[in-house]
Write an enzyme that holds these catalytic residues in place. Sequence first.
Site, PDB file in Angstrom:
ATOM      1  N   SER A 140       0.822  -1.197   0.000  1.00  7.66           N
ATOM      2  CA  SER A 140       0.000   0.000   0.000  1.00  7.66           C
ATOM      3  C   SER A 140       0.859   1.251   0.000  1.00  7.66           C
ATOM      4  CB  SER A 140      -0.967  -0.032   1.190  1.00  7.66           C
ATOM      5  OG  SER A 140      -1.926   0.985   1.098  1.00  7.66           O
ATOM      6  N   ASP A 295      -2.535   6.271  -3.898  1.00  7.69           N
ATOM      7  CA  ASP A 295      -1.340   5.605  -3.368  1.00  7.69           C
ATOM      8  C   ASP A 295      -0.906   4.479  -4.308  1.00  7.69           C
ATOM      9  OD1 ASP A 295      -3.419   3.869  -2.818  1.00  7.69           O
ATOM     10  OD2 ASP A 295      -2.688   3.315  -0.835  1.00  7.69           O
ATOM     11  N   ASP A 297      -1.059   1.233  -4.594  1.00 10.32           N
ATOM     12  CA  ASP A 297      -1.990   0.204  -5.062  1.00 10.32           C
ATOM     13  C   ASP A 297      -3.365   0.780  -5.373  1.00 10.32           C
ATOM     14  OD1 ASP A 297      -2.668   0.666  -2.451  1.00 10.32           O
ATOM     15  OD2 ASP A 297      -2.815  -1.432  -1.864  1.00 10.32           O
ATOM     16  N   ASP A 299      -5.865   2.289  -3.809  1.00  9.26           N
ATOM     17  CA  ASP A 299      -7.118   2.119  -3.080  1.00  9.26           C
ATOM     18  C   ASP A 299      -7.433   3.343  -2.225  1.00  9.26           C
ATOM     19  OD1 ASP A 299      -5.145   1.690  -1.182  1.00  9.26           O
ATOM     20  OD2 ASP A 299      -5.895  -0.259  -0.520  1.00  9.26           O
TER      21      ASP A 299
END
Length: 551
Positions: A140, A295, A297, A299
């Site tokens: 993340s 960010d 990834d 999400d």
Amino acid sequence: MSMQERYQNWIESAYVSESDRIQLLKMTNAADIQECFGRELEFGTGGMRGELGLGPNRMNRYTIGKAVQAALSANQVENPLVIIAYDTRRMSEFFAEEAARIALGNGARVALFDAERPVPELSFAVRRKKAALGIMITASHNPPEYNGIKLYGTDGAQMVPKRIQPIVEAFRALSNLEMIQRDAIENLHDHPGFAYLGEEMDEAYVSYCLTQRKRKEVDCSIKVVYTPLHGAGNRLVRRVLSRRGYHNVWTVTSQERPDPDFSTVVTPNPEESEALRLAVEYARERQADLVIATDPDCDRVGVVVMDEGQAIPLNGNQIGVLLLNYMINQTKELQPGATVVKTIVTSDLGVKIAERNGLAWEETLTGFKYIGEKMEGYSQDPDRSFFFGYEESYGYLTGDEVRDKDGVLVAMLIVEMASFYRCHGVSLHSHLQEIYHDFGYYKEALDAFVSKGIAGQEKIQAVMDAFRNESPFQDKQVGMTDYLLPDTGLPQENVVKVYFDNAWVAIRPSGTEPKVKCYYSVWSDSETSSDAILNDLQKDMREFIMKMFDK
């Protein structure tokens, strides 16, 4: 098993490559061995994350292998389909291919995305393909030295503790690396059980995102600067905005391409104002109305409003409240039992908005997997429907085809919302002030205190124990909830929340980073009053924690 036994087992294991064995033999510093082999990584609020390196307390091909082996050992589906995605971090593609080989070695069918993809598209693909398991290789928004793995069930949501527990038990039962079943095929595409996912799934996902728009027509002249922060969101966020008709969208060129070092930021976290600095500079040059950041990834979504020359960042609570209020106002008819879901460390302003508009609401523990669990429950309940879910850490979701926070879909909704208010001569920041005037001035803050290593984990737990026994607010608080106790109505978790007449403070260890996090939420009739209350609470809490850390 002792630290030394773990270390020796790895050195002697036939599963460990010769090059890695050489590196292990060079690890002669006792402190380094302790950090890498003194404990095993555990599953937290966002899967399993850790620093890259060798040993069971680091992320490497072996810990990835154990996690995937455990997930498949605990899975009772015959010939399961496993879908694997990855982001732009160091080793992510390699770990994804390693996960594919473990899955194939366990008799599973595998569909691997052909390049980096956002978390929400993996969730979407798991549901669309009816896969038994989804695997996302990501850490993340953590610093570049980290990587990790998230596991998704067939509902497309990250697994909650009761679902992850059999995997944890299987993980612990893998006493040596030779128990990992790995297919040694060199070229994955030569395996009959392997396939790549690509453009067809991208198009299906983007088309779905477009169905979640709240208005058919929008003013497409709004000017937007977007940064993917070197992550996986670049192609799909830009595609969905373009398909929606927004053509004044500029990307921060220095942050557009994947960069596992995240070299233009201190940390690739849209919660941090520093990470958005280049985007804000670019927005000033372009006289843009809005800055959006996702960010690595994709999400989480960060937002900065450009309002009369000022760059005004919005925190996660503010973005969530604006989206909720906008969606309610744009929805002509609510479905029966329409429900808003938030986490226990998210501001209560959304609850007030939901109640005034006749929506139900529920709270979950921290972690979007719990919101995903609620969504699955609502899908089986004719008296409930999911309307919106959000958490203060910049994660939001609407719709039902994705079961994790969705930076692509929400980026589209944020631009639509900003465009709508702009047509009425109001910025997002100005509209937020209108909401405060109506409901009261809510103010939130987050403090995070880092304490690395095994010794650091012990300090963090000591802080939690001390806060439970004697918080620094004994003379002010009017109540306390300890979520480790079994009577809270939620699963047990290491969180403590204290309440005041017009505020609350919560404390918890991060499930993915070596931090203890403190959350603050206050409300009053004026910004000045809210600021004063918040400052006093933060001062007392910071003194308490630093005193504990200095022991």
